[in-house]
Structure formats: structure tokens, C-alpha cells
Design an enzyme around this catalytic site. Structure first.
Site, PDB file in Angstrom:
ATOM      1  N   GLY A 185       0.655  -1.261  -0.179  1.00  0.00           N
ATOM      2  CA  GLY A 185       0.108   0.184   0.077  1.00  0.00           C
ATOM      3  C   GLY A 185       0.599   1.080   0.113  1.00  0.00           C
ATOM      4  N   CYS A 186      -0.076   2.556  -0.415  1.00  0.00           N
ATOM      5  CA  CYS A 186       1.016   3.995  -0.470  1.00  0.00           C
ATOM      6  C   CYS A 186       1.527   4.140   1.037  1.00  0.00           C
ATOM      7  CB  CYS A 186       0.224   4.952  -0.859  1.00  0.00           C
ATOM      8  SG  CYS A 186      -1.289   5.087  -0.192  1.00  0.00           S
TER       9      CYS A 186
END
Lengths: 343, 343, 343, 343
Positions: free
Chosen positions: D148-149
Site C-alpha cells: 500500500g502507499c
């Protein structure tokens, strides 16, 4: 009608004072000074004031200012301290929106602001103008030191926890974010649209001038020196501060929501949102409110407070008007019934 | 106190009406309806209204609305026309912020809005609510069609030139730019931050619904059909319309500045700036003003008018309140003394 | 490898040149000069270049620059003309991104730029670097005057119509909008985030320096002097120009879409979108494309062209690299295969 | 050439994959599927790709995808897990940009994502695609779970401190801020320009799906469960994540700068800035870099790490391409030599 003067009215806190004072029911705007713009109609610089403010900037003049009941200094740091003694002597009350009278220790002040204080004898008299803390003292003050923008958002958020002794006052963290108007109306590359827009960064993480001011206020509340890590950031927008505050619980938290609601139940300009809320800066845009929420993520040992203000209003000009209202026995909310501009 | 109802209060014109009416000295907010949000406190949806608006959304109900003196429709196009006849019959006056009563020709209306008009018999009675044109008729109107946002900025800018017969009414050009709030509070991809931010484009260049509305108004002023090229654009910001208007001179221009100043000398909400000015949308942010300037570049045959409004205020809710003030014999400026939020 | 020097590399066109040249397969970056930042690593000023550009700014020095094959001037107006003769004499080819060699009439240039031209004898030799117009001449040029940003977007949009003789060349209107980076990296109040953000305005409507440049190019194409009303506006964003162009048809329009597609069929950096499109500035963000669409609203007498570029790329540094490619016999697209950054 | 398929190419991670893969020297784009847009040319939805991507969206089809060497899933959470087993069986390697294979504990995954995992047997095999941690395992992986970011920015920032055992792993704080593109290309009110622009707020402070992912990674590094307070915020801009990380020192800090520089000395996509720096998100805009700085404010007990990425590149599509490069034995940097777009 209260006769009001403004020194240094060309910056953002100046125009914001004008926006508020022009519609204040008890104020007569007597003088607004600017060395650089003397002679220019105020509304020529700020067209939003056309039809509302008819006066022109004038040269700074003690004579004119001495005829005022109160003078606001919206000047860079270090200017007010040179003129305040004379005005006080003339019976004029003063609200300084800069930092000259915020730090009670003159040496500490000099360390952060880089010059020697020119009237340290007034520091003890100056009242720190956070009404939620010093309301009674403000009423009788001759000289009010209007708090900084970050210090307003951070202190109001931490105070209920610190007064209740719930958190470790030695490991406070304030991760704060401000819109670009906080840097003022100065020709600088760093806050150009093409520099500050569409980007985000921290700054001053090694030490920011608002750090000692916040620590002083929280130390007063805690009754002992506090430890604070304060990291300010620059937001790609114009108005608004969001302080995200972290404290380590040292006692069972109890009902944090009730604690905060009780702490600010009678405050006209602090709004504790319902549990689970996330205050948005836009909800206070243009208004004098500090809106906050308290969270205990996953029921763990860390308490998080989310606190938002408009840096130019509750963080500067609005709080200054609130202080003026208190000093002159007016309804504290006079001229400040403003609903945040959303969207 | 005027009893006010709002139908469809969850959109941006709705919340903007609430912002203005909550502080209006002569208004009692009686009801605000929303089918989707019935039961929800208004301030839960719009936290900026906390402490200012205490009521909750209710189901739309003719009974409740019939007890109002005036009802504002802040609904999508096509809703008001279904409810207005009943309310008028009950003696309630109506201000429609949508487009249902703006076009006097029912067939033309249907062509642009895609549905048959349900009460074409009211079109002749409805007064187009541009006070600078129809002030007297508005005072006595039962039903006011509040103008669109683009049409307000464009018509006010062109009118002095057209009334003076100075420009070729057959080759008008309106290059208009609007902030994203003009698209309303609707879940759509096109106005996401990540789509509309940091970018700029035209849209609807083949034909926009505000085109017939503008042409109708300018045709009335010209006394003959006008030709207009209207290209709207989407600005990467929230509030504000800037219309750049181009007209071909067909007579010597004379003193254009004096012409415009005279045209709007007595208008509380139109401000003609000094020659050489360039109005900024932020100078009217949150306020009900239309601010404009007129230019004749290089002394040539083309006149340019620069006209700015806040699309949600003079372009919607503010103008609606201005119309209400006129309809109820109040000071036209009541509740609208707002200084644009700058910066 | 082509040895490249850059004079004045601290501004936005400078850093943009560096972004493009650092990844250009045929370029060796030899020198980048800056009087104010000499000694500073380029990547210290522009951290995005860390790991890609290893050199430091140096004092401007004819000796160092004379060792280059080509020198780009990314300086303020009026600087290049003082150094170009010496460099040309040394056999160095020059691409000037400023305005010094764009206007062929030295007196006209002086009128708009406020100083006397120091080498008017070079104006006739200088090639105006719009490859879509002057490709062959650019290939052999010693001195290329890289076009302005507005002139690029406006000329490319108008040219097919003017060459076809379809529109009245005496009543052209260019309503142009630019992001704030167009103002350069200069400490000025007007382009601060808090001034230029969330607002929109026209500027320079009385006369902008790009006006004579555009008129010169369109006059060449028309074969007779053209009349142009040019109104630039400042967008609340960083990169991108959108020109909305209006022309009055003087002949039946015919198939405008086909006209435009044919005009640019072989151009690598002009993209005519399908009929009904509205180009967005973000679709060319960071890329060297000019993207456009042509519309004839309501089939009337006015043709509208929508033309977008990134002002720093096709409007400055990218076009300069395109010119360099032509001058050195490279593939015109070398180093310019960049897809616009969307979103 | 590697044959590449993309499932779900209409969102922001999809278009970003296309931007990178279209210019990747070793990639042949074979198929891009979208149920909703099948038949539409990709460049009709994303005009920035005109001239670079010629294919159209197709119906999802196992047959077509089975002919690929690698398939990227740029789908909403919960889609990939339904199709991956079949593709793996067909010998296709998979990189999932969604969350389906990020959490190794299927029950924990279900708690946060609200559905039962359809192929928990693959969780042990899936390699968490953070190259700085799992480079060797990624090279041989059939199935990579692209991080994920937020987890990318947060883990890379904390890892050197945790591996060195310098900070109390039980009281970690991550105050993270993301641009609006992180919410994806979905028609939702909350991320409209008029909602998310010019404002700032926290969200998900009670518990965000990236929390267990971050804790899992840091727990692996610490060798024991960590305690983390994670507060995400929404920035009024499009691209970029800034994580401000706070850790309590439990040992003398030593030379933190040297620690970080050593930790990432050989990493092509992690850049430790010089002491005293404040990384800006724009310095990595469009690029695959994670840029960071470490600070010890006032020499106290709290260490602060500032870590920035472009959420769509190093936080999504760029990291996925980096993983693909590793999986296929290419230079890890292939197709990723991109300089951040500044300004």
C-alpha cells in the site's frame, strides 16, 4: 464607539482585522498606518474592502495613535516593543499580534527572535491573550500579547488533558500543518504558488519560534516544565491550521469526550465535536472558532487530539478582536458571529 | 420575522442559503427539507453551521412549507415546477434557485432541459430575479426565478454596452470560467479533486444551458435578438466566476468608464472598479458583490469587460436573499453586508 | 554527444531544461551558470534532480561556454543579447528562451521591453523557433529565438484558420489562461500562494509583451497585418496554458476538423483531438505536446479553437530541446517521449 | 519483450501503470481489461496517452490474460483473489496492486476488508513486494503483493531505526498525509474538488486498513509485535504522501544521519537527504523515489523521520514495475528513470 488604530495594516493579519472591525458594531476605525503605503486608500490595496473601509493608510504617528482607545499592532516581530511604552503612557491600550510580548523570559525571547528586547519591564505586565486561559486578566489588561497561530491550536487541544493530569507531559508531540497565509504577505520564493502549491513538506523541525511559546503555556498548565516535539508543515492551501496532537496516557483515560466537552462547555469559540468526528479546516474558514475532536485509537495508550482554526482569525485577528471585546466590556462575541465559509 | 422554508438543503446553494439566513436579522428559519437526509441535524452534515443552525432536515411536506412566508427551492432542475403551484395557491411566495422558471418560452426550456414543463402557465408570471434589471417587478412578485450563475456575471457585464447601443449585439463573446462548486455537491468523477485540480479546460462549448438564459436577457435589453458565443471553462478552485466579455464597437466608444459607473451608481451589489483594474474572484469570495472593469485594449474596436462574482452568492444564494429582501420590503442589503474573504 | 551549456539555470525554465536534458540520450551537460548560486550543487537547489544531475552552478564564463556545441539562455529578457555575439563568433550555436530575438523589428522590441537592443544586426538572422512553421530554417540556424509560451499556444491554434483564409484576420480574439509558473521563480507578492491560489483574474489587458510576438507570427501567415485582442489571465495552478481562440468566419467553414487534422498530420508535437473534445491542460503536463480542438458553436459564424500546452515544456524548455534536436540533425523527438502526468 | 496484461485499467493506478509501461523498453502491452469500458480506446479515457497507447479496453478474459508473462491487478480489493489461482495455474506471474495478498493472516485480513479470503492457501506463497526488504524473494516470486502507499512511506522511514533497535517499538507514531488521488477514481462526494480542496482533515483515526499492513512489516523487522498509532490525513492536492514518523529513543542515538545513509546506500529508489533537509512531495512527483530525512529535534529523546513518495508511483504503479523488473531479471531501474516534476 471604541476608537481603534492599526499599525502595519498591509499584511494578512492587517486586512483580516479590517474585515472584522469594519463590520463590528462598536468600533470606529480611526487610523491605519503603513510607512510604505501612506496615502494609498486601503481599498486600493484590498479591493474586497471597497465600500466598507473608506480611509487611507497614514504615516505612523504617535499623535494620531494616542487619540485611539486601543491600538492593534499587525507589524513584523520587533516593531511593537519600540512603540508600546509611549502609547501605554498616553493611556492607550494595546493588542500586539506579533510576538514581542508573548514570552515572559526576555532572554529566552532574544534567543528565538535574534534581537534584544527593548522593554523587558513590560513583559510581566503583558497578558497572554488566550481568553480560554486568561479571560479575567485580559479584561483589565493594558497590554495584551495575542497568541501565535500554532500556539492557539496546540494549547487549546492539549489543555484539558494536561490539566487533568492524564498524559505524560514530558513526551508531547504536536504535528501541525498550516496554510500558506501563515507566512505573511512577503515577497519570498518559498511561498510562491509554484513552490508551495501541489506539494507538502515539513519545515523548521529543528526548532520553530512557536515552540517556546507553546511550552510556556503548557508548563503553566502542568505546573512543571513540559517536553514537546513540535513539527510544523506547510499546506498547499491558503487558510487553516490543523494540529494533530499525541499524548501518552499515564492514567486510565476515562471518558475523554466528556472531559473535553466539560472543559469547553462555556467557551463561545471552542467547539468540541461529537465522538468519531474529524474536524476540517474549512469548517472554521473565516470564523473565530477552534473546532476539535479527541480520539483514543484502538483504545490504546495514545490519545490523539485534532484541533483546527483559521490561522488568520482565531489564530490572529479574530482572537485579537475577542480580546478587545473583553478589554472593553463588550459581549465577547461582538463582531465575531461569522459562519465558516464552506465549501 | 419572515418565516422561511428551504426545499433541498443539502447541496451547495442550500448550505449557502443557511449561512446567509442564519445571520439575517429578519428571518426565522422554519423548515429545511431533504428526502435523503430527513432526521439528520443540518449541522451534522455541515459542521460550519454548528452553533448557528439548530434544526434538522425534514421530509418535504406541503403542510409545513405552507406555513412559511417564503420558500426557497435549492433543488435540481425540474423539482420546483412540481410543487410551486400548490405553494402559491396556499399564499406562499417562492424563490426558485434552479432553472425551472428562468426561460419564458416553455418549448425552448424543454429543448435545453429535456423534460416538458409542468406548469408553463406560470412562466409569464415568474419574475426573472436580477434586481439590477427587474427591481420593481421583484418587489411584487409571487414567484421569482433566481438567475443562473454565469447569466448573472455575463448579463451585468454586457448590459451597459448593449443598452447604450455601443456594440454589435450579433457577435457577442462570453469566455466564462467557473470554480468547481458550480457543478454542485454531486458524486461525479469529473469534479473530483484529482480530476479538476491543477488543470483547466473548456466544457459545453457546443451549447450550455445558460446560453438561452443569457440570450433572453440580452435580447430584452437590446430590443432585438442577440448573437452570443458562450464558452464556459472549469477552474481548479472552489468558488468564483470570472466572465471575460468581448464586444465589437459599432460607434465611437466615448468614456466607457463613465458609462459603466453611471449605469451602476445606485446599485448596492455592483462595483465598477477604477480604470485599469483587473477584478479578482477572491475579492468577492463569500460576498454578494459583482465587481467589474471595462477595458478598450490598444484603443481598438473591441471592448472587453471583466466581471466577477461568487457563483454561490451573487450567482445563487446571495441574490436569492437580495430578492427576498425586495419582496418583503426590507433593506435590500439586509443580511448581505459581507466582506469578501481575502486572502 | 552534444555538449550543452545553460546560462541562468536557477529559474523554472532552467530546471525544466535540466529535467529534459539529463535524460536526453545525445546530450552531455557541460556547464550551467548562475551568478547568484555559483558553487552550489544544482541538486541542492532542485532536489528532484538528485541522482540525475551531478554538476554545480558556475560563474558565467565565456571560456567555458565557448567549449559547448550549443548554449541555452534561460535568463531574464535583455541578458542573452549581451553575450550571444561573442558565443556565435566562437562557433557556438544559441537557443534563447527569453525574448531578445523574437521580434524582428528592433524598435518595436524596445517599445515593449523598455531597453535598446544591443545587437539589432542579429535579428534578421535569428530564426523564430516554432518548428511547425520554421522547421527547415531551424535546422541550419546559428541562433534560435525560442517562442514565448502564450505565442506558442495561440499561433498553433490560429494558423490553420488563417492559412486557409477562413476567418477575418482583423478581429482575432485570444482569451488565454496561464498557470503561475509562467511568472517565473521570482520573489514577488503577486504570485504568492496566498495571492494567486483559489482566485482568478485577468492581467495585462491593456497590452502584454506577447501581443507583438503573436501578431508578428500571424501576420507572416496571413500575408497582411492582423488585428488581435489578447487578454491573458492567471490560473490558480502551477503548469499549463489554455488558449481559447475566437475567429469570425468570412467563408463557409467546410470541414474544420479535417482542416486541422490535415494541417498537423505530420507534426509529432501537435495533437488534434476528435470533434467534440475539450483538451485539458493536465493531459500535456510535463510533456511537449500542444493538444487542441476546434468547435463551431451552434454552427454559427464564430469558430473557437481550444489549445493547451505545458508552458514550461512546449511553451519553453521542451520546444527548446525540440529546436536543438533539429539543429543537430537528431530525431526531433529525442528526449521528448514524455507522457503527460495525469492525474 | 515481456508480455504484460493489466486487469482493471480505468483507475489511477491503472493509468499510471500505462504511463510507465508504455515507455518501458522491455515491455509489450498485450491486454488491458475493464468490464465497464470494454471496447473503448484507452486513450479516449486518458488523452495523455494519445500517441503512446493504441489498444482498447477488453472484457476480462482468462484466455487473453493467460497468454501474458505477467498480469498486474489494478482492481478494487477482493477482485484479484478470485482470478489469481487460475492465472498462476496457467503459468502467469501476478503482481496485485490491491490488498488481497498483503496480510499474511487470513482472519486478520477478513477483519479489515470485510469479506472472507477466497484463496488463503496462497497467502504464504505471496511475497510482499517491498524490494528494499524482500528483493531476493521477489525475484523468484510467482505472486507479489504490491504494498500500500502509506505502508511504503511509513515502513521505509521506520525500518533503519527499528532494525538498529534504537527506538521503543511499542510507541510508534505515524502522522501521514496523502493527496486525493489516493482515494482512487471513484464518484464520491468526499473527494470532490469543492470538498477536499483548500481544506485539511484527518480521517480513519479510529483504524485504517493500512494499519495492520504496516504493523506486520515492522513486526517482522523488530522481531516482536510493535505498537503503532497511525493517523492518516487528506491533503488538498493530487499526488504525494508525506509521512512524519515519531519514535522514542531507548538508546543513545549516535549518528542517525550515517545510520540512514548506510541503510539505503545501495537502494536505487530510496534517497536519504542531507542533514537538516525537509523533503517535499513535489520532488518525487511522477517518479519512483522515496526521499527522506531524519531529525532529532533539540537533541531530545524523540527521533523524527520525514518520508515522501508519490502515492501512485513508489506507492503503487512504480513499485509494481520495480517488482516486475526484479521478477524478470531486468535492471531494477528499467523504465523508471523519471525525474520528479518540479515545479
Amino acid at each position: 464607539m471604541i476608537k481603534v488604530g492599526i499599525v502595519g495594516g498591509t499584511g494578512y493579519t492587517g486586512v483580516e482585522l479590517l474585515r472584522l472591525l469594519a463590520l463590528h458594531p462598536e468600533v470606529e476605525l480611526t487610523a491605519i498606518t503603513s510607512r510604505s503605503e501612506a496615502g494609498l486608500a486601503v481599498s486600493a490595496l484590498y479591493p474586497n474592502l471597497r465600500g466598507h473601509v473608506d480611509i487611507a493608510f497614514t504615516e505612523p504617528s504617535t499623535q494620531v495613535l494616542s487619540a485611539c482607545d486601543v491600538v492593534f499592532f499587525a507589524t513584523p516581530n520587533g516593531i511593537a516593543m519600540q512603540q508600546v511604552p509611549e502609547l501605554l503612557a498616553a493611556g492607550v491600550r494595546v493588542i500586539d499580534l506579533a510576538a514581542d510580548f508573548r514570552i515572559q523570559d526576555a532572554q529566552e525571547w532574544s534567543r528565538w527572535y535574534g534581537v534584544t528586547h527593548s522593554c523587558p519591564e513590560l513583559l510581566a505586565e503583558a497578558v497572554y491573550g488566550l481568553p480560554e486561559v486568561n479571560r479575567e486578566a485580559i479584561k483589565n489588561a493594558r497590554l495584551v500579547a495575542n497568541p501565535g497561530c500554532y500556539p492557539t491550536a496546540v494549547q487549546l487541544g492539549f489543555l484539558p488533558l494536561i490539566k487533568a493530569g492524564l498524559i505524560d507531559a514530558d513526551t508531547l508531540i504536536a504535528d501541525a500543518k498550516s496554510g500558506a497565509s501563515g507566512a505573511g504577505r512577503k515577497a519570498e520564493i518559498g511561498t510562491l504558488m509554484a513552490e508551495a502549491g501541489e506539494s507538502f513538506k515539513a519545515y523548521g523541525s529543528g526548532g520553530h519560534r512557536h515552540l517556546p511559546e507553546i511550552k510556556q503555556g503548557l508548563t503553566d498548565a502542568a505546573g512543571a516544565p513540559v517536553g514537546l516535539t513540535f513539527v510544523p508543515h506547510l499546506l498547499p492551501m491558503i487558510r487553516g491550521i490543523h494540529a494533530t496532537l499525541y499524548g501518552r496516557l499515564i492514567k486510565p483515560a476515562g471518558d475523554l469526550q466528556a472531559l473535553f466537552e466539560a472543559a469547553y462547555a462555556n467557551e463561545p469559540f471552542v467547539d468540541v465535536m461529537p465522538a468519531g468526528s474529524h474536524p476540517e479546516t474549512r469548517s472554521v474558514r473565516g470564523g473565530n472558532m477552534c473546532r476539535m475532536a479527541v480520539v483514543q485509537p484502538q483504545g490504546g495508550d495514545t490519545v490523539v487530539v485534532l484541533s483546527v482554526i483559521d490561522n488568520l482569525v482565531k489564530g490572529a485577528a479574530g482572537q485579537a478582536v475577542q480580546n478587545m471585546n473583553l478589554m472593553f466590556g463588550l459581549d465577547e462575541r461582538a463582531g465575531l458571529s461569522i459562519i465558516g465559509l464552506l465549501p
